[in-house]
Design an enzyme around this catalytic site. Structure first.
Site, mmCIF file in Angstrom:
data_model
loop_
_atom_site.group_PDB
_atom_site.id
_atom_site.type_symbol
_atom_site.label_atom_id
_atom_site.label_comp_id
_atom_site.label_asym_id
_atom_site.label_seq_id
_atom_site.Cartn_x
_atom_site.Cartn_y
_atom_site.Cartn_z
ATOM 1 N N TYR A 73 -10.195 -0.378 2.110
ATOM 2 C CA TYR A 73 -9.751 -0.255 3.502
ATOM 3 C C TYR A 73 -9.373 1.186 3.848
ATOM 4 O O TYR A 73 -8.931 1.954 2.985
ATOM 5 C CB TYR A 73 -8.539 -1.151 3.766
ATOM 6 C CG TYR A 73 -8.873 -2.490 4.361
ATOM 7 C CD1 TYR A 73 -9.222 -2.611 5.700
ATOM 8 C CD2 TYR A 73 -8.848 -3.650 3.586
ATOM 9 C CE1 TYR A 73 -9.530 -3.843 6.261
ATOM 10 C CE2 TYR A 73 -9.154 -4.892 4.136
ATOM 11 C CZ TYR A 73 -9.495 -4.979 5.473
ATOM 12 O OH TYR A 73 -9.800 -6.195 6.032
ATOM 13 N N HIS A 129 -2.456 -8.097 7.372
ATOM 14 C CA HIS A 129 -2.049 -6.696 7.236
ATOM 15 C C HIS A 129 -0.702 -6.586 7.957
ATOM 16 O O HIS A 129 -0.650 -6.668 9.189
ATOM 17 C CB HIS A 129 -3.050 -5.750 7.891
ATOM 18 C CG HIS A 129 -4.429 -5.827 7.337
ATOM 19 N ND1 HIS A 129 -4.934 -4.934 6.424
ATOM 20 C CD2 HIS A 129 -5.427 -6.715 7.580
ATOM 21 C CE1 HIS A 129 -6.177 -5.253 6.129
ATOM 22 N NE2 HIS A 129 -6.506 -6.334 6.819
ATOM 23 N N ASP A 166 0.793 -1.217 0.000
ATOM 24 C CA ASP A 166 0.000 0.000 0.000
ATOM 25 C C ASP A 166 0.829 1.271 0.000
ATOM 26 O O ASP A 166 0.337 2.326 -0.418
ATOM 27 C CB ASP A 166 -0.954 -0.004 1.195
ATOM 28 C CG ASP A 166 -2.167 -0.892 0.944
ATOM 29 O OD1 ASP A 166 -2.519 -1.068 -0.231
ATOM 30 O OD2 ASP A 166 -2.744 -1.410 1.909
#
Length: 665
Positions: A399, A451, A316
């Site tokens: 998210y 994550h 990300d």
């Protein structure tokens, strides 16, 4: 940055109008000036786009030698992508001399490949290309969805790198299909299962359409607004947080002072919030603790083997840029109390400056008890803990992630990540059990995933020369060393060379970062202790593609020798990179880390098994680690914290006998 007064109204913010320090974020003028320099040098065309604009921070010795008002040498790196050819070039611009200082073409077409982060315009382009392809249209019609094409949302995602001949060396994106029942609907609740489109963004064409199965699209509503769920409850009473005399911190030109803490707030398009030059003022000097800290990368790997998801592993920060995805924070919603906001400075696809108002929030919070004791016959003493919170929130697709740096009165540093938003879903047969997905709503299945956040901390505990000791507790077998069976001890092991280290909760394993130059009153090295949660590291097989691409997830903690260019846990360009970059490359030379300038990297975060309570929107999950002083102080540094806890001067011990000077009995 300019000085502003902290406030509760949310109307006044700290602006990025002028660089006032070598580590200050890029300003709008500097970004515009750098773009103009590149254009004047003839290095731009109508096809030029800017996936990245980042400051090049000066060397540490230059920063430390600089004094306010002295000249600064500001340099920025612009990554320029020609969208017609796929050619990408790094261009360093000397912002003061207004000249191109260096250019480097990226080897995107040769192994191990790697692409710059995605452009905002490429997300819309991917949907246009996918929905115009006859094979995709045929797949929708075969499912009986041909009349719903105008309700489609295509989710564009980084493809990973699997060595596929028609993908390596190209700028690729994959697209999954979701439906909306109406314009205000939540598309993530209606996945079109088994339909995957792979797109060449440079050639603007579909490489392949994978069409498998006939699973019905989950039909339940994913809306979570008031109109969908009904009236809000009326039983909660308001909580008001006030500081009539204002907060205890001050901000001047990006430099923050709060109690004994001193630091600078930074921001860039890739990492978002950066903490610079964090130290502790002991009254005589500011003792250094951390030169630079950030969440430098995060990986979200999925554990589903289906065609729709086996390839998903979001980087990300490196693929989508956390800072560029930062929210504008709202008072009373994202932050509560007496707030000081910092704007963030990013850039658009054309290389123009893009200000993100109120991107960073800073405020004080009560944090329960700091310390307390009741001495029989003498009375009670108690003090309240308080922490300073510096945070930002980024939205990456479905998210939302909040990143928080907490500074406590006792010298503790806590780094926290919060995950919320909408879990990533696929459709399935209601009531079935699957090995890699869990049903969270009728016919809606969320895959297992992780994550994994990586904090990069350039530590300098009482100076640059540091070392790391691994601390394990040990059980002692009953015998001569343990005659009564009750004894246990600890073992301290010096980390001598670069490498990765694993948590061991059964051993209470921690890592102490200690000064090799300074000692405390007990004659022992001053230090800080890294205390993690010990959740699983990456669960993918070591032979997998994602394992090679995300070496930072192989261990909880890494220790490396500081080098300016070693900034990114998964390498500088993880998008479509084949692997071997980042931390695994940084430690390959096995340099000594005993008494050197060190960087400590810590990977933390959840392995998420989704649950029905995560639908339609997920309550916040929190994950954290701490850097706790261990021998950094000679004794408790908070003995001088006052008893009062409010503006009314309420004394925690005022209605109880004082602890000292009171006769027993």
């Amino acid at each position: 940055m300019t000085t502003t007064t902290p406030h509760t109204t949310g109307k006044r913010v700290t602006h990025l109008d002028e660089a006032d320090h070598p580590l200050a974020p890029l300003t709008a003028d500097e970004i515009a000036r750098g773009r103009a320099v590149i254009a004047d040098a003839g290095l731009l065309s109508e096809h030029s786009r800017f996936p990245s604009v980042m400051p090049i921070e000066p060397p540490k010795d230059v920063v430390r030698a600089w004094t306010p008002g002295a000249p600064m040498h500001r340099v920025a790196e612009f990554v320029v992508l020609d969208v017609s050819t796929g050619r990408s070039v790094e261009i360093d611009v000397d912002l003061d001399a207004r000249r191109v200082a260096a250019t480097r073409e990226l080897a995107t077409t040769t192994a191990p490949y790697g692409q710059p982060a995605y452009l905002q315009e490429e997300y819309e382009l991917a949907q246009e290309i996918a929905t115009a392809d006859p094979r995709w249209i045929a797949a929708m019609e075969r499912r009986g969805l041909g009349d719903r094409i105008d309700q489609v949302f295509c989710s564009p995602l980084a493809p990973g790198n699997f060595g596929y001949e028609d993908e390596v060396g190209r700028r690729i994106i994959r697209s999954l299909t979701f439906l909306r029942d109406h314009p205000d609907d939540v598309a993530w609740a209606h996945p079109v299962e088994g339909l995957l489109v792979t797109i060449d963004l440079t050639e603007r064409r579909v490489i392949s359409v994978r069409d498998e199965g006939d699973v019905p699209v989950a039909a339940g509503s994913g809306r979570y607004d008031t109109d969908a769920v009904g009236p809000a409850r009326t039983t909660l009473k308001p909580i008001e947080i006030t500081q009539p005399e204002g907060p205890s911190f001050t901000v001047e030109d990006g430099a923050v002072s709060w109690e004994n803490w001193r630091f600078r707030v930074g921001f860039n398009a890739r990492e978002g919030l950066v903490i610079h030059e964090l130290g502790w003022d002991d009254g005589e000097r500011v003792r250094p603790i951390m030169y630079r800290g950030s969440i430098a990368e995060m990986l979200v790997p999925y554990g589903d083997t289906s065609a729709n998801r086996y390839w998903i592993s979001y980087f990300d920060a490196g693929e989508y840029y956390l800072g560029r995805s930062a929210n504008t924070l709202a008072l009373g919603c994202d932050c509560l109390g007496v707030i000081h906001y910092f704007d963030g400075m990013s850039h658009d696809d054309n290389g123009n400056p893009l200000r993100i108002p109120q991107a960073i929030c800073m405020h004080e919070e009560d944090a329960s008890i700091l310390w307390k004791h009741t001495e029989f016959g003498y009375g009670t003493d108690v003090r309240r803990q308080r922490r300073l919170v510096i945070s930002f929130i980024a939205t990456i697709g479905n998210y939302d992630y909040g990143f928080y740096w907490h500074l406590y009165l006792d010298g503790t540093i806590e780094v926290e990540a919060k995950a919320t938003g909408l879990v990533f879903n696929g459709s399935g047969i209601p009531g079935t059990d699957e090995p890699h997905r869990l049903e969270i709503a009728p016919g809606l299945f969320a895959p297992v995933h992780q994550h994994l956040f990586c904090a990069r901390m350039d530590l300098e505990i009482d100076g640059e020369r540091n070392a790391v000791d691994q601390i394990d507790v040990q059980r002692i077998p009953m015998g001569e060393r343990n005659p009564y069976g009750n004894a246990f001890t600890w073992e301290r092991t010096r980390v001598e060379t670069e490498g990765g280290l694993d948590a061991a909760p059964e051993l209470r394993r921690t890592w102490q970062i200690v000064s090799t130059d300074r000692t405390n009153a007990l004659g022992r090295p001053t230090g800080y202790e890294l205390i993690g949660e010990g959740w699983p590291t990456m669960l993918a097989d070591p032979a997998s593609a994602v394992w090679a691409r995300a070496s930072f997830t192989h261990h909880h903690t890494w220790v490396t020798r500081f080098h300016d260019e070693e900034r990114w846990p998964a390498g500088k360009y993880p998008n479509q990179h084949a692997g071997g970059a980042g931390l695994s490359a940084y430690v390959a030379d096995g340099e000594s880390v005993d008494g050197e300038d060190l960087v400590v990297w810590h990977t933390f975060g959840p392995t998420h098994l989704p649950r029905p309570e995560d639908f339609p929107i997920m309550p916040v999950d929190q994950y954290r680690f701490q850097l706790k002083p261990n021998g950094f102080f000679d004794r408790n540094p908070t003995l001088d914290v006052p008893e009062w806890s409010s503006s009314e001067g309420h004394c925690c011990a005022s209605e109880r006998p004082r602890r000292y000077g009171v006769e027993q009995g």
